[in-house]
Design a protein around this motif. Structure first.
Motif, short mmCIF file in Angstrom:
data_model
loop_
_atom_site.label_atom_id
_atom_site.label_comp_id
_atom_site.label_asym_id
_atom_site.label_seq_id
_atom_site.Cartn_x
_atom_site.Cartn_y
_atom_site.Cartn_z
N HIS A 249 -50.15 -5.35 -26.44
CA HIS A 249 -48.94 -5.37 -27.25
C HIS A 249 -47.75 -5.51 -26.31
O HIS A 249 -47.89 -5.32 -25.08
CB HIS A 249 -48.80 -4.10 -28.11
N SER A 250 -46.62 -5.84 -26.86
CA SER A 250 -45.41 -6.04 -26.08
C SER A 250 -44.26 -5.27 -26.72
O SER A 250 -44.12 -5.25 -27.94
CB SER A 250 -45.06 -7.53 -26.01
N THR A 251 -43.44 -4.62 -25.88
CA THR A 251 -42.28 -3.88 -26.36
C THR A 251 -41.04 -4.35 -25.62
O THR A 251 -41.03 -4.38 -24.39
CB THR A 251 -42.45 -2.37 -26.12
N HIS A 252 -40.02 -4.75 -26.37
CA HIS A 252 -38.74 -5.07 -25.73
C HIS A 252 -37.60 -4.40 -26.48
O HIS A 252 -37.69 -4.08 -27.65
CB HIS A 252 -38.53 -6.58 -25.60
N LEU A 253 -36.51 -4.19 -25.75
CA LEU A 253 -35.31 -3.56 -26.28
C LEU A 253 -34.18 -4.58 -26.27
O LEU A 253 -33.94 -5.24 -25.27
CB LEU A 253 -34.93 -2.36 -25.40
N THR A 254 -33.49 -4.72 -27.40
CA THR A 254 -32.30 -5.55 -27.45
C THR A 254 -31.07 -4.64 -27.40
O THR A 254 -30.97 -3.67 -28.13
CB THR A 254 -32.23 -6.40 -28.74
N LEU A 255 -30.14 -4.99 -26.51
CA LEU A 255 -28.85 -4.33 -26.43
C LEU A 255 -27.81 -5.37 -26.85
O LEU A 255 -27.66 -6.41 -26.19
CB LEU A 255 -28.58 -3.84 -25.01
N SER A 256 -27.11 -5.10 -27.95
CA SER A 256 -26.23 -6.11 -28.55
C SER A 256 -24.79 -5.62 -28.56
O SER A 256 -24.51 -4.47 -28.91
CB SER A 256 -26.67 -6.39 -29.99
N THR A 257 -23.87 -6.50 -28.20
CA THR A 257 -22.47 -6.11 -28.14
C THR A 257 -21.56 -7.29 -28.46
O THR A 257 -22.00 -8.42 -28.62
CB THR A 257 -22.11 -5.54 -26.74
N TYR A 258 -20.26 -7.02 -28.56
CA TYR A 258 -19.21 -8.00 -28.79
C TYR A 258 -19.26 -8.64 -30.17
O TYR A 258 -18.90 -9.80 -30.34
CB TYR A 258 -19.22 -9.07 -27.68
N GLN A 259 -19.66 -7.86 -31.17
CA GLN A 259 -19.56 -8.35 -32.53
C GLN A 259 -18.11 -8.20 -33.00
O GLN A 259 -17.49 -7.16 -32.82
CB GLN A 259 -20.49 -7.57 -33.46
N ASN A 260 -17.56 -9.25 -33.61
CA ASN A 260 -16.17 -9.24 -34.08
C ASN A 260 -15.20 -8.90 -32.95
O ASN A 260 -14.27 -8.11 -33.14
CB ASN A 260 -15.99 -8.25 -35.23
N MET A 261 -15.42 -9.49 -31.78
CA MET A 261 -14.56 -9.23 -30.61
C MET A 261 -13.98 -10.53 -30.07
O MET A 261 -13.85 -10.70 -28.86
CB MET A 261 -15.38 -8.51 -29.53
N SER A 262 -13.63 -11.46 -30.96
CA SER A 262 -13.08 -12.74 -30.54
C SER A 262 -11.56 -12.70 -30.51
O SER A 262 -10.92 -11.76 -31.02
CB SER A 262 -13.54 -13.84 -31.49
#
Length: 468
Positions: A249-262
């Protein structure tokens, strides 16, 4: 405008607060450096430098970092593993709210949630027999080290940082090709995952139609990630990932940023107050509209021309007079929804040490978690248009609800911001306190001694200031 309590990669479902068991001992730093936000980000993207990353990759193109570091791989695995889910299910996790069970079938996402409370036995069955991916939302609510990681990233970017964990069984894919409206960092935690990235149809895309896989073109990147590797790609990048055959199996983590930061979001925030101030001094902006303009089915070119004249005049005044723009909504959204400082206990925010006096030197505490805003008084009085200064902080924010949205009841009650309000005359002194490591109370600028004591005492009472 930014939405209060927004989620990154949101899911549907009712929100319920889940109890969190917090450790009260600081974890070892491991291969990452937490000394400062910049030091942390530098260690996260090592061996690349921060300057090189922002000059060549940020909002421009993907970056793949393959690292053969056993210590880093071990640290990544400790952040979240498949075995963590059994213990977390005892917290009363809910389908859709806390996790999704899904699989990509014939290019479409099939959600296999059962509804209600998650039972680990059923979750394991779906994972093993249906080859379903487990998408776990905002694991920083439960994992202390992820709280630590994301708190540092929020300080570095000055923007909310959300996360998801994806656990995918052998020979399976959880999501079809898709894109996100956020900047994305992928940390490979367990096993191996095969990634394909495609060129976005619109640069820095927010909205466009994603066609079927056979129409999205040739991949621009095709590679395998293993534990310890890192991937970054800009918002709008079409991507897909699967666990290859032969990998348990594979496990990855997404770190997401800069939403509505234009820039567009920023201008939507600052322009109303700038226009309001300009109307006070420019009588042309106060002249009446042409008669029956609002009842016209369409506006002619002469109206567009007049608006352009006003906009050019406003731009000239802003550049010539160097007026200070006031950003309010974006700041308040960030400070009220970000993570509190790592492992902060409420006893930590009580007044620290002796009460300040004019003879003392003082410094601001938790500076990375404080913001200044200048805005109109919120009092329902004749002085409602009076400008005041707010010192807002995130010290009492709830880690367990970070990036999980708000309930209807909370929306109806409105936002409750933590902090203090001061007269506009105190702005120079506050900027002085925020910009310097230490300031003598007697040297605070542009206010009388009585106000100097009132300002420092107010900050000290809120736990935001200490006597050096």
């Amino acid at each position: 405008m930014p939405k209060k309590g927004r989620k990154l990669n949101k899911c549907d479902g009712q929100q319920e607060e889940v109890p969190v068991k917090q450790k009260k001992s600081s974890a070892a730093s491991g291969p990452l450096c937490f000394d400062s936000p910049r030091d942390f980000f530098q260690s996260l993207i090592s061996p690349m430098s921060v300057d090189e990353f922002f000059q060549q990759y940020w909002e421009q193109k993907p970056l793949v970092l393959h690292r053969s570091d056993a210590g880093l791989a071990s640290y990544y695995r400790s952040l979240f593993q498949l075995s963590d889910l059994q213990q977390l299910c005892s917290h009363g996790l809910q389908y859709a709210t806390d996790l999704n069970v899904c699989r990509s079938i014939n290019g479409e996402k099939k959600v296999l949630n059962k509804g209600g409370q998650v039972k680990f036995s059923q979750l394991k069955k779906d994972f093993e027999q249906k080859k379903a991916t487990i998408q776990f939302h905002q694991p920083q609510r439960f994992k202390d080290e992820l709280w630590r990681v994301q708190e540092r990233l929020e300080c570095f970017f000055g923007s909310l940082v959300g996360s998801n964990v994806y656990i995918t069984p052998e020979g399976s894919q959880g999501l079809p090709p898709h894109y996100d409206d956020v900047e994305v960092f992928i940390l490979q935690l367990e096993g191996q995952k095969h990634w394909r990235l495609y060129k976005p149809t619109v640069h820095l895309a927010r909205e466009y139609s994603l066609e079927q896989e056979e129409h999205i073109g040739t991949p621009t990147h095709d590679f395998l990630l293993q534990a310890g590797d890192l991937l970054y790609f800009p918002r709008g990048t079409i991507h897909q990932a699967n666990t290859p055959s032969g990998v348990d199996h594979s496990t990855h983590l997404t770190l997401s940023t800069y939403q509505n930061m234009s820039w567009g979001d920023f201008m939507l925030d600052v322009f109303p107050s700038f226009m309001f101030d300009s109307m006070k001094t420019d009588d042309r902006l106060r002249c009446g509209l042409p008669r029956n303009l609002l009842t016209c089915p369409a506006y002619g070119p002469e109206i567009n021309k007049q608006v352009c004249v006003f906009l050019r005049h406003l731009a000239d005044n802003l550049e010539k007079e160097n007026k200070e723009l006031r950003c309010t909504d974006m700041k308040r959204d960030f400070i009220s929804n970000r993570l509190p400082p790592y492992l902060l206990d409420q006893t930590d925010v009580e007044p620290s040490g002796k009460m300040p006096s004019l003879e003392d030197t003082v410094s601001i505490r938790f500076k990375e978690h404080l913001l200044l805003t200048v805005e109109h008084s919120q009092d329902n009085t004749d002085k409602a248009t009076e400008l005041v200064v707010f010192v807002l902080h995130s010290l009492k924010n709830k880690r367990e609800t970070h990036m999980m949205g708000t309930s209807e009841e909370e929306d109806e009650q409105g936002s409750q911001f933590q902090g203090l309000r001061f007269p506009l005359t105190h702005l120079a002194a506050l900027k002085q306190l925020f910009s310097l490591e230490r300031v003598a109370v007697a040297d605070l600028q542009q206010i009388q001694d009585e106000d100097k004591l009132g300002l420092t005492l107010g900050l000290w009472s809120e736990g935001l200031l200490r006597v050096c």
